[in-house]
Design a protein around this motif. Structure first.
Motif, PDB file in Angstrom:
ATOM      1  N   ALA B  12      37.425  40.471 -27.433  1.00 37.93           N
ATOM      2  CA  ALA B  12      37.310  40.326 -29.255  1.00 37.93           C
ATOM      3  C   ALA B  12      36.046  40.857 -29.340  1.00 37.93           C
ATOM      4  CB  ALA B  12      37.267  38.965 -29.686  1.00 37.93           C
ATOM      5  N   LYS B  13      34.972  40.710 -28.722  1.00 43.49           N
ATOM      6  CA  LYS B  13      33.596  41.217 -28.272  1.00 43.49           C
ATOM      7  C   LYS B  13      33.431  42.714 -29.450  1.00 43.49           C
ATOM      8  CE  LYS B  13      30.952  39.867 -25.218  1.00 43.49           C
ATOM      9  NZ  LYS B  13      30.597  40.266 -24.150  1.00 43.49           N
ATOM     10  N   ASN B  14      34.601  43.848 -29.733  1.00 42.37           N
ATOM     11  CA  ASN B  14      34.545  45.203 -30.599  1.00 42.37           C
ATOM     12  C   ASN B  14      35.939  44.750 -31.858  1.00 42.37           C
ATOM     13  OD1 ASN B  14      32.553  46.306 -28.763  1.00 42.37           O
ATOM     14  ND2 ASN B  14      34.831  46.472 -27.227  1.00 42.37           N
ATOM     15  N   GLY B  15      37.013  43.881 -31.695  1.00 41.77           N
ATOM     16  CA  GLY B  15      37.965  44.055 -32.554  1.00 41.77           C
ATOM     17  C   GLY B  15      38.036  42.881 -33.874  1.00 41.77           C
ATOM     18  N   VAL B  16      37.264  41.915 -33.648  1.00 42.75           N
ATOM     19  CA  VAL B  16      37.763  40.635 -34.104  1.00 42.75           C
ATOM     20  C   VAL B  16      36.545  40.543 -34.894  1.00 42.75           C
ATOM     21  CG1 VAL B  16      38.476  38.269 -34.293  1.00 42.75           C
ATOM     22  CG2 VAL B  16      39.382  39.582 -33.172  1.00 42.75           C
ATOM     23  N   ARG B  17      36.642  40.327 -36.567  1.00 48.57           N
ATOM     24  CA  ARG B  17      35.890  39.805 -37.764  1.00 48.57           C
ATOM     25  C   ARG B  17      36.901  39.765 -38.840  1.00 48.57           C
ATOM     26  NH1 ARG B  17      33.096  38.848 -34.322  1.00 48.57           N
ATOM     27  NH2 ARG B  17      30.987  40.359 -33.806  1.00 48.57           N
ATOM     28  N   LEU B  18      36.716  38.303 -39.327  1.00 52.03           N
ATOM     29  CA  LEU B  18      37.425  38.128 -40.330  1.00 52.03           C
ATOM     30  C   LEU B  18      36.703  39.132 -42.081  1.00 52.03           C
ATOM     31  CD1 LEU B  18      38.514  34.409 -40.457  1.00 52.03           C
ATOM     32  CD2 LEU B  18      39.712  36.031 -39.902  1.00 52.03           C
ATOM     33  N   ALA B  19      35.734  38.782 -42.023  1.00 48.07           N
ATOM     34  CA  ALA B  19      34.853  39.003 -43.014  1.00 48.07           C
ATOM     35  C   ALA B  19      34.833  41.062 -42.983  1.00 48.07           C
ATOM     36  CB  ALA B  19      33.626  39.036 -42.870  1.00 48.07           C
ATOM     37  N   HIS B  27      39.308  43.706 -42.312  1.00 49.25           N
ATOM     38  CA  HIS B  27      38.860  43.988 -43.721  1.00 49.25           C
ATOM     39  C   HIS B  27      39.661  42.474 -44.031  1.00 49.25           C
ATOM     40  CE1 HIS B  27      38.443  44.781 -47.814  1.00 49.25           C
ATOM     41  NE2 HIS B  27      37.521  45.483 -47.452  1.00 49.25           N
ATOM     42  N   ARG B  28      38.938  42.244 -44.344  1.00 48.86           N
ATOM     43  CA  ARG B  28      39.248  40.504 -45.448  1.00 48.86           C
ATOM     44  C   ARG B  28      40.019  40.982 -45.888  1.00 48.86           C
ATOM     45  NH1 ARG B  28      36.041  35.638 -47.000  1.00 48.86           N
ATOM     46  NH2 ARG B  28      34.513  36.974 -47.113  1.00 48.86           N
ATOM     47  N   ASP B  29      40.974  41.898 -47.064  1.00 46.90           N
ATOM     48  CA  ASP B  29      41.941  41.818 -47.476  1.00 46.90           C
ATOM     49  C   ASP B  29      43.017  42.570 -47.031  1.00 46.90           C
ATOM     50  OD1 ASP B  29      40.464  41.726 -49.755  1.00 46.90           O
ATOM     51  OD2 ASP B  29      40.203  42.962 -50.414  1.00 46.90           O
ATOM     52  N   ASP B  30      42.650  42.995 -45.537  1.00 46.56           N
ATOM     53  CA  ASP B  30      43.998  43.274 -44.875  1.00 46.56           C
ATOM     54  C   ASP B  30      44.297  41.718 -43.374  1.00 46.56           C
ATOM     55  OD1 ASP B  30      44.043  46.102 -45.418  1.00 46.56           O
ATOM     56  OD2 ASP B  30      42.044  46.073 -43.077  1.00 46.56           O
ATOM     57  N   LEU B  31      43.178  41.000 -43.762  1.00 50.73           N
ATOM     58  CA  LEU B  31      43.525  39.567 -43.265  1.00 50.73           C
ATOM     59  C   LEU B  31      44.390  38.936 -44.375  1.00 50.73           C
ATOM     60  CD1 LEU B  31      43.026  37.792 -40.336  1.00 50.73           C
ATOM     61  CD2 LEU B  31      41.543  36.653 -42.364  1.00 50.73           C
ATOM     62  N   LYS B  32      44.371  38.539 -45.179  1.00 49.55           N
ATOM     63  CA  LYS B  32      44.842  38.423 -46.710  1.00 49.55           C
ATOM     64  C   LYS B  32      46.281  38.465 -46.506  1.00 49.55           C
ATOM     65  CE  LYS B  32      43.718  36.519 -50.976  1.00 49.55           C
ATOM     66  NZ  LYS B  32      43.248  36.456 -52.155  1.00 49.55           N
ATOM     67  N   ASP B  33      46.145  40.001 -46.587  1.00 51.58           N
ATOM     68  CA  ASP B  33      47.996  40.922 -46.523  1.00 51.58           C
ATOM     69  C   ASP B  33      49.242  40.209 -45.222  1.00 51.58           C
ATOM     70  OD1 ASP B  33      47.117  41.774 -48.592  1.00 51.58           O
ATOM     71  OD2 ASP B  33      46.634  43.898 -47.737  1.00 51.58           O
ATOM     72  N   LEU B  34      47.841  40.197 -43.980  1.00 51.00           N
ATOM     73  CA  LEU B  34      48.572  39.528 -43.163  1.00 51.00           C
ATOM     74  C   LEU B  34      48.882  38.195 -43.001  1.00 51.00           C
ATOM     75  CD1 LEU B  34      48.717  41.148 -40.413  1.00 51.00           C
ATOM     76  CD2 LEU B  34      46.947  40.346 -39.375  1.00 51.00           C
ATOM     77  N   THR B  35      47.929  37.464 -43.437  1.00 50.89           N
ATOM     78  CA  THR B  35      48.630  35.767 -43.801  1.00 50.89           C
ATOM     79  C   THR B  35      50.034  36.247 -44.388  1.00 50.89           C
ATOM     80  OG1 THR B  35      46.492  35.064 -43.104  1.00 50.89           O
ATOM     81  CG2 THR B  35      47.663  33.685 -44.252  1.00 50.89           C
ATOM     82  N   SER B  36      49.501  36.750 -45.789  1.00 43.33           N
ATOM     83  CA  SER B  36      50.931  36.060 -46.455  1.00 43.33           C
ATOM     84  C   SER B  36      52.438  36.665 -46.137  1.00 43.33           C
ATOM     85  CB  SER B  36      50.792  37.353 -47.505  1.00 43.33           C
ATOM     86  OG  SER B  36      49.782  37.085 -47.927  1.00 43.33           O
ATOM     87  N   LEU B  37      52.127  38.188 -45.103  1.00 46.25           N
ATOM     88  CA  LEU B  37      52.820  38.186 -44.743  1.00 46.25           C
ATOM     89  C   LEU B  37      53.892  37.338 -43.536  1.00 46.25           C
ATOM     90  CD1 LEU B  37      52.328  42.016 -43.613  1.00 46.25           C
ATOM     91  CD2 LEU B  37      54.341  41.361 -45.015  1.00 46.25           C
ATOM     92  N   ALA B  38      52.675  36.586 -42.718  1.00 49.60           N
ATOM     93  CA  ALA B  38      52.707  35.561 -41.736  1.00 49.60           C
ATOM     94  C   ALA B  38      53.588  34.613 -41.859  1.00 49.60           C
ATOM     95  CB  ALA B  38      51.753  35.694 -41.046  1.00 49.60           C
ATOM     96  N   VAL B  39      53.308  34.125 -42.983  1.00 49.69           N
ATOM     97  CA  VAL B  39      53.623  33.178 -43.698  1.00 49.69           C
ATOM     98  C   VAL B  39      54.735  33.316 -44.090  1.00 49.69           C
ATOM     99  CG1 VAL B  39      53.476  31.655 -45.882  1.00 49.69           C
ATOM    100  CG2 VAL B  39      51.520  32.212 -45.077  1.00 49.69           C
ATOM    101  N   GLN B  40      55.428  34.274 -44.487  1.00 45.85           N
ATOM    102  CA  GLN B  40      57.065  34.853 -44.918  1.00 45.85           C
ATOM    103  C   GLN B  40      57.644  34.502 -43.753  1.00 45.85           C
ATOM    104  OE1 GLN B  40      56.727  37.648 -47.560  1.00 45.85           O
ATOM    105  NE2 GLN B  40      55.202  37.729 -48.271  1.00 45.85           N
ATOM    106  N   GLY B  41      57.366  34.474 -42.204  1.00 49.31           N
ATOM    107  CA  GLY B  41      57.899  34.757 -41.260  1.00 49.31           C
ATOM    108  C   GLY B  41      57.909  35.864 -40.582  1.00 49.31           C
ATOM    109  N   ASP B  42      57.232  37.103 -41.027  1.00 46.61           N
ATOM    110  CA  ASP B  42      56.831  38.352 -40.308  1.00 46.61           C
ATOM    111  C   ASP B  42      56.468  38.395 -38.967  1.00 46.61           C
ATOM    112  OD1 ASP B  42      55.701  41.120 -39.937  1.00 46.61           O
ATOM    113  OD2 ASP B  42      56.359  42.213 -41.388  1.00 46.61           O
ATOM    114  N   ARG B  43      57.111  38.703 -37.986  1.00 43.16           N
ATOM    115  CA  ARG B  43      57.128  38.359 -36.424  1.00 43.16           C
ATOM    116  C   ARG B  43      55.748  38.982 -36.539  1.00 43.16           C
ATOM    117  NH1 ARG B  43      61.312  35.903 -33.921  1.00 43.16           N
ATOM    118  NH2 ARG B  43      60.772  37.280 -31.602  1.00 43.16           N
TER     119      ARG B  43
END
Lengths: 47, 212
Positions: B12-19, B27-43
């Motif tokens: 995680a040292k090199n790869g994980v950031r929410l901000a 990128h925060r927007d990427d995570l938001k998009d990812l969350t939206s897709l995840a909520v819709q059930g995208d595996r």
């Protein structure tokens, strides 16, 4: 306060910090410890 | 639901950031998009989301719960429970304008509190025998690191709850000031003021102990 934020940000990003600050040294030790490699884990939720 | 296999905390040292951070982060927007897709059930989105969140959750749980018999099994188990709880709650998650991290660390905070209250910490799991040579630090370095980390954890436990939680999220889990503020319901400016005070208090305690 800006100096503290710089140090905290460096710790947060896992960047090396060079300081004699006792609090920063302690936090760096804790970070080093919790970042240790852990075994692979599988999550297999049902459904 | 997917079969999610995670890597290790060190990765995680090199790869994980929410901000919004430039160095190899998400990128925060990427995570938001990812969350939206995840909520819709995208595996695939669910797998990516958990893969990005889990290292921070593990750090948080390890920082809060510490070791039992020299091992992080209990903390890692609790982190696993958090991830499963997040997965279970995903279909019901609704974006109310707060970052997904707030939701995740809210769950993590409750799980850690439950673990601290329960007697499960008295369980002592047996360490697995390694399959190959141990490439980790030697015994002496391990002991020194363990002692220093436990010292840090002991002093942190004497901080007021809000200051300890702030340092756990901001420093140990690796959240930005903005993300930490979102989790704790504070502005980024208030986080910076509070972290300054928390560090000053921690410093004073450490210096007092070194004199005594």
């Amino acid at each position: 306060m800006a100096e503290t934020d710089t140090l905290v940000e460096a710790l947060s990003r896992r960047m090396p910090v060079s300081t004699s600050d006792a609090a920063v040294t302690l936090l760096a030790a804790l970070i080093d410890d919790v970042d240790q490699r852990c075994s692979s884990v599988s999550i297999t939720p049902s459904g | 639901m997917p079969n999610v296999t995670e890597g290790c905390v060190a990765d995680a040292k090199n790869g994980v950031r929410l901000a919004t951070r430039s160095e190899g982060g998400v990128h925060r927007d990427d995570l938001k998009d990812l969350t939206s897709l995840a909520v819709q059930g995208d595996r695939t989105a669910i797998e990516s989301l958990i893969a990005q969140l889990r290292p921070m959750v593990v750090r948080y749980c390890r920082g809060r719960l510490g070791r039992v018999s020299g091992q992080y099994h209990i903390a890692d188990d609790v982190a696993q429970e958090v991830c499963i709880a997040v997965l279970s709650a995903l279909p019901r998650y609704r974006d109310m304008g707060r970052p997904f991290a707030s939701f995740v660390f809210g769950i993590a905070s409750h799980k850690v509190a439950d673990a601290l209250r329960s007697s499960v910490r008295s369980a002592v799991p047996t360490q697995d025998l390694p399959d190959g040579p141990d490439e980790g630090p030697g015994p002496e370095e391990t002991v020194v690191r363990y002692i220093e980390a436990e010292h840090a954890r002991r002093l942190l436990s004497r901080l007021p709850d809000n200051q300890r939680e702030l340092l756990m999220l901001r420093v140990v889990s690796g959240l930005s000031a903005e993300e930490t503020g979102n989790v704790l319901g504070m502005s980024p400016g208030a986080v910076r003021v509070a972290q300054h005070r928390a560090l000053a208090r921690l410093r004073a305690m450490a210096e007092l102990e070194s004199i005594a």
